[in-house]
Design an enzyme around this catalytic site. Structure first.
Site, PDB file in Angstrom:
ATOM      1  CB  CYS A   1      14.676  -8.267   5.276  1.00 10.50           C
ATOM      2  SG  CYS A   1      15.371  -8.682   3.676  1.00 10.50           S
TER       3      CYS A   1
ATOM      4  CD  GLU B   1      12.869  -6.625  10.657  1.00  7.28           C
ATOM      5  OE1 GLU B   1      11.654  -6.880  10.757  1.00  7.28           O
ATOM      6  OE2 GLU B   1      13.555  -6.935   9.673  1.00  7.28           O
TER       7      GLU B   1
ATOM      8  CD  GLU C   1      -1.355  -2.265   2.176  1.00  4.67           C
ATOM      9  OE1 GLU C   1      -0.187  -2.655   1.952  1.00  4.67           O
ATOM     10  OE2 GLU C   1      -2.096  -2.809   3.013  1.00  4.67           O
TER      11      GLU C   1
ATOM     12  CD  GLU D   1      13.090 -15.238   1.293  1.00  2.00           C
ATOM     13  OE1 GLU D   1      13.792 -14.829   2.252  1.00  2.00           O
ATOM     14  OE2 GLU D   1      13.474 -16.093   0.492  1.00  2.00           O
TER      15      GLU D   1
HETATM   16  P1  NAD Z   1       4.128  -6.154   6.242  1.00  2.00           P
HETATM   17  O1  NAD Z   1       4.139  -7.541   6.770  1.00  2.00           O
HETATM   18  O2  NAD Z   1       3.441  -5.111   7.014  1.00  2.00           O
HETATM   19  O3  NAD Z   1       3.462  -6.122   4.797  1.00  2.00           O
HETATM   20  C1  NAD Z   1       3.956  -6.903   3.727  1.00  2.00           C
HETATM   21  C2  NAD Z   1       2.843  -7.137   2.735  1.00  2.00           C
HETATM   22  O4  NAD Z   1       1.858  -7.968   3.335  1.00  2.00           O
HETATM   23  C3  NAD Z   1       2.106  -5.877   2.272  1.00  2.00           C
HETATM   24  O5  NAD Z   1       1.863  -5.974   0.871  1.00  2.00           O
HETATM   25  C4  NAD Z   1       0.793  -5.948   3.047  1.00  2.00           C
HETATM   26  O6  NAD Z   1      -0.267  -5.308   2.382  1.00  2.00           O
HETATM   27  C5  NAD Z   1       0.558  -7.435   3.097  1.00  2.00           C
HETATM   28  N1  NAD Z   1      -0.329  -7.911   4.162  1.00  2.00           N
HETATM   29  C6  NAD Z   1      -0.572  -7.360   5.367  1.00  2.00           C
HETATM   30  N2  NAD Z   1      -1.437  -8.126   6.077  1.00  2.00           N
HETATM   31  C7  NAD Z   1      -1.749  -9.185   5.297  1.00  2.00           C
HETATM   32  C8  NAD Z   1      -2.561 -10.341   5.472  1.00  2.00           C
HETATM   33  N3  NAD Z   1      -3.250 -10.558   6.598  1.00  2.00           N
HETATM   34  N4  NAD Z   1      -2.638 -11.236   4.470  1.00  2.00           N
HETATM   35  C9  NAD Z   1      -1.936 -11.059   3.336  1.00  2.00           C
HETATM   36  N5  NAD Z   1      -1.146  -9.990   3.104  1.00  2.00           N
HETATM   37  C10 NAD Z   1      -1.045  -9.061   4.075  1.00  2.00           C
HETATM   38  O7  NAD Z   1       5.659  -5.805   5.971  1.00  2.00           O
HETATM   39  P2  NAD Z   1       6.246  -4.420   5.469  1.00  2.00           P
HETATM   40  O8  NAD Z   1       6.130  -3.451   6.587  1.00  2.00           O
HETATM   41  O9  NAD Z   1       5.684  -4.065   4.143  1.00  2.00           O
HETATM   42  O10 NAD Z   1       7.776  -4.798   5.227  1.00  2.00           O
HETATM   43  C11 NAD Z   1       8.696  -4.777   6.244  1.00  2.00           C
HETATM   44  C12 NAD Z   1       9.001  -6.178   6.742  1.00  2.00           C
HETATM   45  O11 NAD Z   1       9.340  -7.023   5.638  1.00  2.00           O
HETATM   46  C13 NAD Z   1      10.194  -6.243   7.659  1.00  2.00           C
HETATM   47  O12 NAD Z   1       9.910  -7.094   8.752  1.00  2.00           O
HETATM   48  C14 NAD Z   1      11.292  -6.851   6.797  1.00  2.00           C
HETATM   49  O13 NAD Z   1      12.292  -7.493   7.505  1.00  2.00           O
HETATM   50  C15 NAD Z   1      10.526  -7.766   5.922  1.00  2.00           C
HETATM   51  N6  NAD Z   1      11.248  -8.032   4.655  1.00  2.00           N
HETATM   52  C16 NAD Z   1      11.803  -9.267   4.471  1.00  2.00           C
HETATM   53  C17 NAD Z   1      12.532  -9.518   3.308  1.00  2.00           C
HETATM   54  C18 NAD Z   1      13.160 -10.869   3.062  1.00  2.00           C
HETATM   55  O14 NAD Z   1      13.489 -11.161   1.917  1.00  2.00           O
HETATM   56  N7  NAD Z   1      13.354 -11.694   4.072  1.00  2.00           N
HETATM   57  C19 NAD Z   1      12.685  -8.528   2.342  1.00  2.00           C
HETATM   58  C20 NAD Z   1      12.097  -7.285   2.578  1.00  2.00           C
HETATM   59  C21 NAD Z   1      11.370  -7.050   3.750  1.00  2.00           C
END
Ligand code: NAD
Length: 482
Positions: free
Chosen positions: A286, A383, A180, A252
């Protein structure tokens, strides 16, 4: 170079750009001013997109063709991405706050993912299993079908390409749910996909709320696979939803990765690694180096050098390519600041930073270095997802390994030493999916990436990732001997 940004953006469903009844405003993190609006998908759109992907998967348009055809599609996507890189980078920089050069790198990396998996799309070969004269037995790799991919905001374009390219290479139809807070760059990526002329429904893009559209997509029986990159709590909620249909998932998740520094570390290599490790993309990575474990003999020297480097970072809006850029949102800034306040309350010492940059309108956090951190503190275990480094001293290799492995995460780790024996010992002992020696973020799209523990499971990148997007079928044939 500056580009005009369209005031309103659409979703890409079944080969067409589609508007919605609702819209979401996307803000520039450097100014908190709106950049554009985007159609906000609802449940009906989610159903439509799943049906379109299902139809594509069942028709065999991607999976039944000669694999060389998929190679051509992927190479065309890569070429189109390269022609859109300048424009896409500008859009991504404006909506995400990241430096323009880093936004550009995301598009270049996205093109590389498509080129890389084009190179393997026609080499997914099964094996023949000897069972004696009475049988012929072989295995083949089949696509999963409909792959639902949920993308986070920190590197939306490159993370999307990381999963989309191998999924298409293997013949899956894909539904991407964009984040979003930063959905527009993905629309530019999908313009490249549209131009490459893939079959309808092969690759779809939806911007919807995670709690609504995301939750619907991952709990649908029409979804054959879930690929999630994001935070631990969301990953856990998705795994619970996936359990209902036993939907296979790649997770991930987050990290709390540690670099272990010994007295013989090359200082120049180390400082360059700390700079990119925790301050690149304002620490919203991440696999950020969020903990620096330093041998006590050199602790004070390293803390002083790191603080000096952090203090010299120039902040600004991404378009000016500064060293340090804003966090994605006001909410993230509040979260990061609250964690810094807690660290101070627990007794950590902010050698530099620890507060927001109050003189700026955007969501800027000061580059922050905490010393006096103990492994039990929250700042050493959870984190932060911001430009905040926790420095922890150690006395022995044994103790360093214990502290490094002492969180629930295990994404990456690093060792800084000139002693090859020590480096190799630690690469085995550190609990992480990837270990860097003497350079944080060494590796590339060719090297498998993923976590252990709360950092998730499954591997992305490299040849190995392709096998996350297929399932093995064995065919066993009885042969009459008369
Ligand atoms: P987030 O979990 O808030 O959101 C990620 C995605 O999930 C968004 O598109 C969101 O709309 C969606 N989402 C939220 N609730 C959902 C649900 N109930 N069902 C399905 N989809 C849903 O994460 P963020 O704030 O966008 O990203 C930051 C996090 O991502 C950090 O914890 C970071 O470490 C992690 N990250 C991990 C990697 C990796 O490769 N391991 C890479 C980048 C970011």
């Amino acid at each position: 170079m500056k580009h005009a940004i369209a005031p309103h953006w659409l979703n890409f469903i079944d080969g067409a750009w589609v508007d919605g009844e609702r819209a979401l405003t996307v803000d520039n993190p450097a100014t908190a001013e709106p950049v554009a609006t985007i159609a906000l998908a609802g449940i009906e759109d989610a159903e439509r997109v799943l049906d379109a992907a299902r139809h594509c998967a069942d028709s065999g348009w991607l999976s039944a063709c000669r694999p060389a055809q998929r190679v051509q599609w992927l190479l065309r996507i890569a070429a189109e991405i390269r022609t859109l890189t300048d424009e896409g980078a500008w859009v991504l920089c404006q909506e995400n706050g990241k430096a323009l050069r880093d936004a550009r790198d995301e598009f270049v990396e996205a093109a590389r993912y498509f080129e890389y998996y084009a190179g393997i799309a026609d080499k997914v070969e099964g094996i023949s299993v000897p069972l004696g004269n009475g049988y012929v037995d072989f295995t083949s790799y089949e696509p999963m079908g409909v792959s639902v991919q949920i993308v986070p905001w920190n590197f939306p374009v490159s993370i999307c390409a990381r999963s989309l390219a191998p999924a298409l290479a293997a013949g899956n139809a894909v539904v991407v749910k964009s984040p979003e807070l930063s959905p527009l760059g993905l629309c530019v990526l999908f313009r490249a996909i549209e131009r490459a002329g893939l079959p309808r429904g092969a690759a779809n893009l939806l911007c919807g709320l995670g709690s609504e559209v995301g939750a619907h997509l991952v709990s649908s029986p029409k979804t054959d696979q879930i690929v999630f990159t994001g935070s631990v709590p969301t990953g856990q909620a998705i795994l619970a939803a996936a359990a209902q249909w036993a939907t296979p998932s790649v997770m991930e998740l987050g990290g709390k990765s540690a670099a272990v520094v010994f007295p013989d570390a090359d200082r120049e290599q180390l400082l360059a690694s700390v700079k990119s490790g925790i301050f690149f993309n304002a620490g919203q990575v991440c696999s950020a180096m969020s903990r620096l474990l330093v041998h006590r003999d050199i602790h004070d020297e390293i803390v002083a050098a790191v603080a000096e480097m952090a203090g010299a970072l120039v902040s600004g809006a991404g378009e000016d390519d500064p060293d340090h850029t804003p966090l994605i949102s006001h909410g993230q800034l509040e979260r990061v600041q609250a964690m810094c306040n807690e660290a101070i309350a627990e007794g950590a010492e902010a050698i530099i930073g620890g507060d927001r940059q109050g003189d700026r309108t955007g969501h800027f956090m000061q580059p922050t270095v905490f010393a006096g951190v103990r492994p039990q503190m929250k700042i050493a275990k959870e984190e932060v997802f911001g430009p905040v480094l926790a420095v922890i001293p150690f006395d022995t290799e044994e103790e360093a390994v214990e502290i490094a492995n002492g969180t629930a995460f295990g994404l990456v780790a690093g060792v800084f030493t000139q002693d090859i024996n020590r480096a190799l010992r630690l690469t085995r002992r550190l609990r992480a999916g990837q270990v860097f020696v003497n350079e944080w973020y060494a590796g590339g799209i060719e090297t498998p990436f993923g976590g252990v523990g709360l950092s998730g499971f499954g591997r992305e990148k490299g040849q190995e990732a392709l096998y996350s997007y297929v399932r093995t079928k064995n065919v066993a044939i009885r042969v009459r001997q008369d």
